[in-house]
Design an enzyme around this catalytic site. Structure first.
Site, PDB file in Angstrom:
ATOM      1  N   LEU A  57      38.766  -6.929  22.070  1.00 43.21           N
ATOM      2  CA  LEU A  57      38.039  -6.159  21.060  1.00 43.21           C
ATOM      3  C   LEU A  57      36.839  -6.916  20.525  1.00 43.21           C
ATOM      4  CD1 LEU A  57      40.999  -4.614  19.035  1.00 43.21           C
ATOM      5  CD2 LEU A  57      39.505  -3.461  20.669  1.00 43.21           C
ATOM      6  N   GLY A  58      36.907  -8.215  20.487  1.00 45.21           N
ATOM      7  CA  GLY A  58      35.778  -8.969  19.967  1.00 45.21           C
ATOM      8  C   GLY A  58      36.106 -10.437  19.830  1.00 45.21           C
ATOM      9  N   GLY A  60      34.656 -13.957  17.527  1.00 40.18           N
ATOM     10  CA  GLY A  60      33.756 -14.495  16.517  1.00 40.18           C
ATOM     11  C   GLY A  60      33.848 -15.997  16.454  1.00 40.18           C
ATOM     12  N   GLY A  63      37.785 -16.891  15.699  1.00 38.97           N
ATOM     13  CA  GLY A  63      38.908 -16.468  16.515  1.00 38.97           C
ATOM     14  C   GLY A  63      38.564 -15.306  17.418  1.00 38.97           C
ATOM     15  N   VAL A  65      39.822 -11.352  18.866  1.00 35.14           N
ATOM     16  CA  VAL A  65      40.582 -10.153  18.502  1.00 35.14           C
ATOM     17  C   VAL A  65      40.857  -9.353  19.768  1.00 35.14           C
ATOM     18  CG1 VAL A  65      40.683  -8.099  17.047  1.00 35.14           C
ATOM     19  CG2 VAL A  65      39.403 -10.107  16.290  1.00 35.14           C
ATOM     20  N   LYS A  80      44.393 -10.534  15.788  1.00 39.18           N
ATOM     21  CA  LYS A  80      43.391 -11.576  15.636  1.00 39.18           C
ATOM     22  C   LYS A  80      44.072 -12.936  15.703  1.00 39.18           C
ATOM     23  CE  LYS A  80      40.216 -13.934  12.700  1.00 39.18           C
ATOM     24  NZ  LYS A  80      39.724 -14.159  11.341  1.00 39.18           N
ATOM     25  N   ASP A 172      32.053 -10.694   1.994  1.00 40.49           N
ATOM     26  CA  ASP A 172      31.330 -10.275   3.203  1.00 40.49           C
ATOM     27  C   ASP A 172      31.366  -8.755   3.356  1.00 40.49           C
ATOM     28  OD1 ASP A 172      29.709 -10.798   5.354  1.00 40.49           O
ATOM     29  OD2 ASP A 172      31.332 -11.197   6.751  1.00 40.49           O
TER      30      ASP A 172
END
Length: 348
Positions: A57-58, A60, A63, A65, A80, A172
């Site tokens: 999923l992604g 960063g 970490g 995901v 995550k 954020d």
């Protein structure tokens, strides 16, 4: 594998914007997706090995995901996993334990521990992605005021839970961290830079606020090694909410002119030295929306409205709740249909 730590067993979800599902992971039957109930699982009894990876999923700075499926029930989640155990990931895990099961925050079902003791957080999967994604699908069209008022109300409810019940500052808030599902729900996600403001009753910690996404930082957060107590950290969230509402209204980030390329230095100059962003005079907007944005975007944090005051603001408190919810839900579902149609066209 040690037993997982269930949030409700603790004192009290990073559901990052990169958790936003990829087109290939979208649910094709949106009508059924909107009606699908949450899975009923005994999370306390589960282990990390009970889940199969479905896809990425992604990724960063902190970490990765992934989308995972529970082998027994077929229920899907976002997992995550921190790259390693460090103070930032531990702070995030502690925030997730505190926030519990608020309907306005992305839910963390459980926290596992990986092979190197790094936290792995089992999160609710929001199948419509982020409101940032909704904006990108709408081009230059922002959200109509009824839908925007509903988003603001839900953000404020989430911030109220964080600030007053959990003693946590998000730090954020932005459209990419407001996640949506096919039922029309919008929840705050991504707690990777959130800070705990009080660890014991009566505690008033000063925390670093020089974190987060630059375009959404309030002026005081640009100071070297900027720190704030509970009041200042919560005021920082209110500024970010104002910028977020303005972006969702206008369809673009409002800090710099649309055609101007951004840099950290340019954003700092605009935010610290320029006039606060506001609803353009030529825009068709209600007085209550203009007043709401102005109340959020006071450069002096002591003059900024609090979350409690904003909950009573006419833009939120005076909205037609049923109409606002319907407008927001229709926009989210329309975006899901368009994305689904685009996916099918690309696969054909």
């Amino acid at each position: 594998m040690p037993r997982l730590q269930a949030p409700h067993e603790m004192m009290r979800p990073r559901a990052p914007h990169e958790m936003m599902i990829r087109p290939s992971d979208a649910t094709p039957d949106y009508a059924n997706a909107m009606m699908k109930p949450e899975p009923e699982l005994e999370f306390q009894a589960l282990k990390l090995s009970d889940f199969d990876k479905v896809g990425d999923l992604g990724e960063g700075a902190c970490g990765v995901v992934t989308k995972v499926r529970h082998r027994g029930s077929g229920a899907v989640f976002a997992l995550k996993t921190a790259y390693y155990s460090d103070p930032n990931s531990e702070e995030e895990a502690e925030v997730l334990r505190r926030v519990g099961r608020s309907p306005h925050l992305v839910r963390c079902h459980a926290i596992f521990r990986g092979a190197d003791d790094e936290p792995a957080m089992l999160l609710e999967l929001m199948d419509a992605g982020s409101l940032g994604r909704v904006l990108r699908h709408r081009g230059h069209d922002g959200l109509p005021e009824p839908a925007l008022a509903e988003v603001a109300a839900r953000c404020l409810a989430g911030l109220a839970h964080l600030h007053y019940s959990c003693r946590v500052a998000h730090l954020d808030l932005k459209p990419d961290n407001l996640l949506a599902d096919g039922r029309g729900n919008v929840r705050i996600g991504d707690f990777s830079v959130s800070r705990i403001l009080s660890r014991v009753p009566g505690d008033r910690l000063r925390v670093s606020v020089a974190v987060g996404s630059t375009a959404y930082l309030s002026p005081e957060r640009f100071a070297p090694n900027a720190r704030a107590g509970p009041r200042g950290a919560c005021a920082a969230d209110v500024w970010s909410l104002g910028v977020t509402v303005l972006e969702l209204f206008s369809g673009r980030c409002p800090v710099l002119p649309a055609a101007q390329r951004t840099s950290w230095e340019m954003l700092k100059e605009a935010i610290c030295c320029g006039e606060p962003p506001s609803v353009p005079e030529i825009a068709t907007a209600s007085a209550s929306l203009r007043g709401f944005v102005d109340a959020c975007l006071q450069k002096d944090p002591k003059r900024r409205a609090t979350v409690a005051q904003l909950l009573a603001h006419p833009f939120v408190a005076g909205r037609d709740v049923e109409s606002s919810r319907r407008s927001l839900r229709e926009i989210i579902v329309e975006t899901m249909y368009k994305q689904g149609a685009k996916d099918r066209e690309e696969r054909a």
